[in-house]
Design an enzyme around this catalytic site. Structure first.
Site, mmCIF file in Angstrom:
data_model
loop_
_atom_site.group_PDB
_atom_site.id
_atom_site.type_symbol
_atom_site.label_atom_id
_atom_site.label_comp_id
_atom_site.label_asym_id
_atom_site.label_seq_id
_atom_site.Cartn_x
_atom_site.Cartn_y
_atom_site.Cartn_z
ATOM 1 N N ARG A 258 58.057 11.131 58.274
ATOM 2 C CA ARG A 258 57.146 11.590 57.217
ATOM 3 C C ARG A 258 57.778 12.825 56.593
ATOM 4 O O ARG A 258 57.800 13.891 57.194
ATOM 5 C CB ARG A 258 55.772 11.899 57.838
ATOM 6 C CG ARG A 258 54.924 12.819 57.017
ATOM 7 C CD ARG A 258 53.500 12.860 57.462
ATOM 8 N NE ARG A 258 53.237 13.437 58.777
ATOM 9 C CZ ARG A 258 53.326 14.728 59.098
ATOM 10 N NH1 ARG A 258 53.718 15.610 58.204
ATOM 11 N NH2 ARG A 258 53.031 15.138 60.312
ATOM 12 N N HIS A 262 51.161 15.964 56.590
ATOM 13 C CA HIS A 262 50.297 14.922 57.152
ATOM 14 C C HIS A 262 49.270 14.462 56.107
ATOM 15 O O HIS A 262 49.119 13.278 55.835
ATOM 16 C CB HIS A 262 49.602 15.458 58.403
ATOM 17 C CG HIS A 262 48.541 14.551 58.925
ATOM 18 N ND1 HIS A 262 48.835 13.366 59.559
ATOM 19 C CD2 HIS A 262 47.186 14.628 58.884
ATOM 20 C CE1 HIS A 262 47.704 12.762 59.895
ATOM 21 N NE2 HIS A 262 46.689 13.503 59.496
ATOM 22 N N TYR A 271 54.728 23.852 62.111
ATOM 23 C CA TYR A 271 55.081 23.204 63.387
ATOM 24 C C TYR A 271 56.413 22.473 63.406
ATOM 25 O O TYR A 271 56.805 21.944 64.427
ATOM 26 C CB TYR A 271 53.945 22.266 63.838
ATOM 27 C CG TYR A 271 53.558 21.201 62.830
ATOM 28 C CD1 TYR A 271 54.293 20.022 62.714
ATOM 29 C CD2 TYR A 271 52.453 21.373 61.994
ATOM 30 C CE1 TYR A 271 53.946 19.053 61.794
ATOM 31 C CE2 TYR A 271 52.097 20.398 61.068
ATOM 32 C CZ TYR A 271 52.837 19.246 60.971
ATOM 33 O OH TYR A 271 52.485 18.279 60.063
HETATM 34 C C1 LIG Z 1 39.988 7.879 66.515
HETATM 35 C C2 LIG Z 1 40.529 9.021 65.725
HETATM 36 N N1 LIG Z 1 40.824 10.180 66.348
HETATM 37 C C3 LIG Z 1 41.329 11.217 65.650
HETATM 38 C C4 LIG Z 1 41.526 11.121 64.296
HETATM 39 C C5 LIG Z 1 42.094 12.309 63.503
HETATM 40 N N2 LIG Z 1 43.447 11.987 63.083
HETATM 41 C C6 LIG Z 1 43.712 11.593 61.822
HETATM 42 S S1 LIG Z 1 45.339 11.251 61.608
HETATM 43 C C7 LIG Z 1 45.714 11.675 63.182
HETATM 44 C C8 LIG Z 1 47.130 11.592 63.681
HETATM 45 C C9 LIG Z 1 47.713 10.231 63.521
HETATM 46 O O1 LIG Z 1 49.064 10.225 63.860
HETATM 47 P P1 LIG Z 1 49.883 8.899 63.830
HETATM 48 O O2 LIG Z 1 49.152 7.824 64.557
HETATM 49 O O3 LIG Z 1 51.244 9.215 64.305
HETATM 50 O O4 LIG Z 1 49.876 8.477 62.293
HETATM 51 P P2 LIG Z 1 50.455 9.312 61.035
HETATM 52 O O5 LIG Z 1 49.367 10.230 60.591
HETATM 53 O O6 LIG Z 1 51.666 10.035 61.489
HETATM 54 O O7 LIG Z 1 50.749 8.294 60.002
HETATM 55 C C10 LIG Z 1 44.568 12.071 63.868
HETATM 56 C C11 LIG Z 1 44.567 12.493 65.274
HETATM 57 C C12 LIG Z 1 41.183 9.895 63.688
HETATM 58 N N3 LIG Z 1 41.356 9.706 62.386
HETATM 59 N N4 LIG Z 1 40.712 8.856 64.413
#
Ligand SMILES: Cc1ncc(C[n+]2csc(CCOP(=O)(O)OP(=O)(O)O)c2C)c(N)n1
Ligand SMILES: [Mg+2]
Length: 361
Positions: A258, A262, A271
């Site tokens: 990415r 985020h 970070y």
């Molecule tokens: C069940 C749940 N827990 C927490 C969140 C908050 N949250 C949104 S994005 C994220 C991180 C996701 O990381 P990743 O799976 O690596 O996907 P990326 O954002 O890097 O595409 C979190 C913890 C959520 N959306 N859903």
């Protein structure tokens, strides 16, 4: 054969087009037609412009929020290009490019991030589920679609996308285990973009690769250079064929990055180091794909400049339409949460109407 040669426990990553745009495994080049390749490239180019402009709109206070895609275009478009029209995409929230390739209109995607849920209402023939921010849910939903496809003999493969962080959620294991046990036609594409907000990939799991998690489900798994569009295409093609032929799911780990934040609420400089980002900028999936196309005589720098101008114009006009549409009527939230409103929702709607009558906004 591909899955045998790229056994995830042997830690070999599938790569066809290296970061400099050279073919490193010519025997695996899918030799796609000019038309197919340009459709893929043009989707990525539109996605890139739409991504950059979404950030600008959000910073101008004109868009609610947005999760940047920059750097992940090949992982998404390569996978989608390998599917059939009837196959399903079950996306999370960082899938602008995948959605565009599957036929979702940019106007709808923008409308959703503008804050209007109607943006999630796709045309009947577009086989894409709505944006779903609930991490991990994609795998269970796609497993359900895949199982239904199997029972009803529909010949439809369901592809779920999930992030590296998402693979630590229960639903990742539940959905894949279920689909594997029932030989349902599911393909899970992990977009390992190295970060789950501020949590690095190394903290998400002790496993050396995410692809090797396939071993526990008893299904093929493959780690792919996710910035290599040809490798993503080849891996997903093989995975979809495997799933469609009744052999069950496949797990693909797309190793990507990415490049942006985020979401528009995040500041990644807190970070992660600048050097890390710079290193990945060199591996940009668009640079190498463009070189491949130019080397083949399918594309030129002049055409690229023209396309960029066209995309900028188109994206600008699209966003103007979105702004003219505006936000959804709030009543719709009560009306369409379920097919029919529950007594609680009816009560809440009545309360909301009363609030409006009394001058609330
Ligand atoms: C069940 C749940 N827990 C927490 C969140 C908050 N949250 C949104 S994005 C994220 C991180 C996701 O990381 P990743 O799976 O690596 O996907 P990326 O954002 O890097 O595409 C979190 C913890 C959520 N959306 N859903
Ligand atoms: Mg991630």
């Amino acid at each position: 054969m591909l899955f045998k040669n790229y056994d995830p426990l042997k830690k070999k990553q599938l790569s066809i087009l290296d970061w400099k745009g050279n073919i490193v495994t010519p025997e695996l080049d899918p030799k796609l037609s000019k038309e197919e390749l340009l459709k893929m490239y043009k989707t990525m180019a539109l996605g890139r412009v739409a991504d950059i402009k979404a950030l600008q709109y959000q910073r101008q206070g004109r868009m609610l929020t947005y999760p940047p895609n920059r750097g992940q275009e090949a992982a998404q478009v390569g996978a989608m290009a390998a599917l059939e029209k009837q196959d399903w995409l079950v996306p999370a929230f960082r899938e602008l490019n995948a959605m565009l390739y599957k036929g979702v209109k940019l106007e709808q995607i923008y409308l959703y991030w503008f804050g209007n849920e109607w943006g999630n209402h796709f045309d009947e023939d577009v086989r894409v589920l709505p944006v779903n921010v609930i991490i991990g849910s994609q795998v269970n939903h796609a497993a359900g679609i895949a199982y239904a496809s199997k029972i009803l003999k529909k010949n439809e493969v369901a592809v779920a996308t999930i992030g590296d962080g998402g693979t630590s959620h229960g639903e990742f294991y539940e959905g894949l285990n279920f689909a594997a046990a029932f030989d349902a036609p599911l393909v899970v594409v992990i977009q390992n973009n190295q970060w789950a907000i501020s949590t690095p990939r190394s903290k998400a799991t002790k496993a050396e690769t995410l692809a090797q998690k396939a071993v526990a489900f008893g299904i093929p798994g493959i780690q792919v250079d996710g910035n290599d569009i040809l490798a993503m295409y080849v891996a997903t093609k093989e995975a979809a064929e495997h799933a469609r032929s009744g052999k069950g799911p496949v797990l693909i780990e797309a190793v990507t990055y990415r490049l942006g934040a985020h979401t528009t609420s995040d500041d990644p400089t807190i970070y992660r180091k600048d050097e890390e980002v710079k290193e990945w900028e060199l591996k940009d999936p668009m640079i190498r794909f463009k070189k491949y196309l130019i080397d083949k005589g399918f594309w030129s720098e002049e055409e690229d400049v023209k396309l960029d101008e066209e995309n900028n114009h188109y994206v600008g006009e699209t966003f103007k339409k979105v702004e003219a549409t505006g936000l959804a009527v709030l009543e719709d939230i009560f009306k369409y949460t379920y097919k029919e409103m529950t007594p609680q929702l009816l009560e809440q709607l009545a309360e909301y109407k009363k609030y409006l009558e009394e001058g609330g906004k």
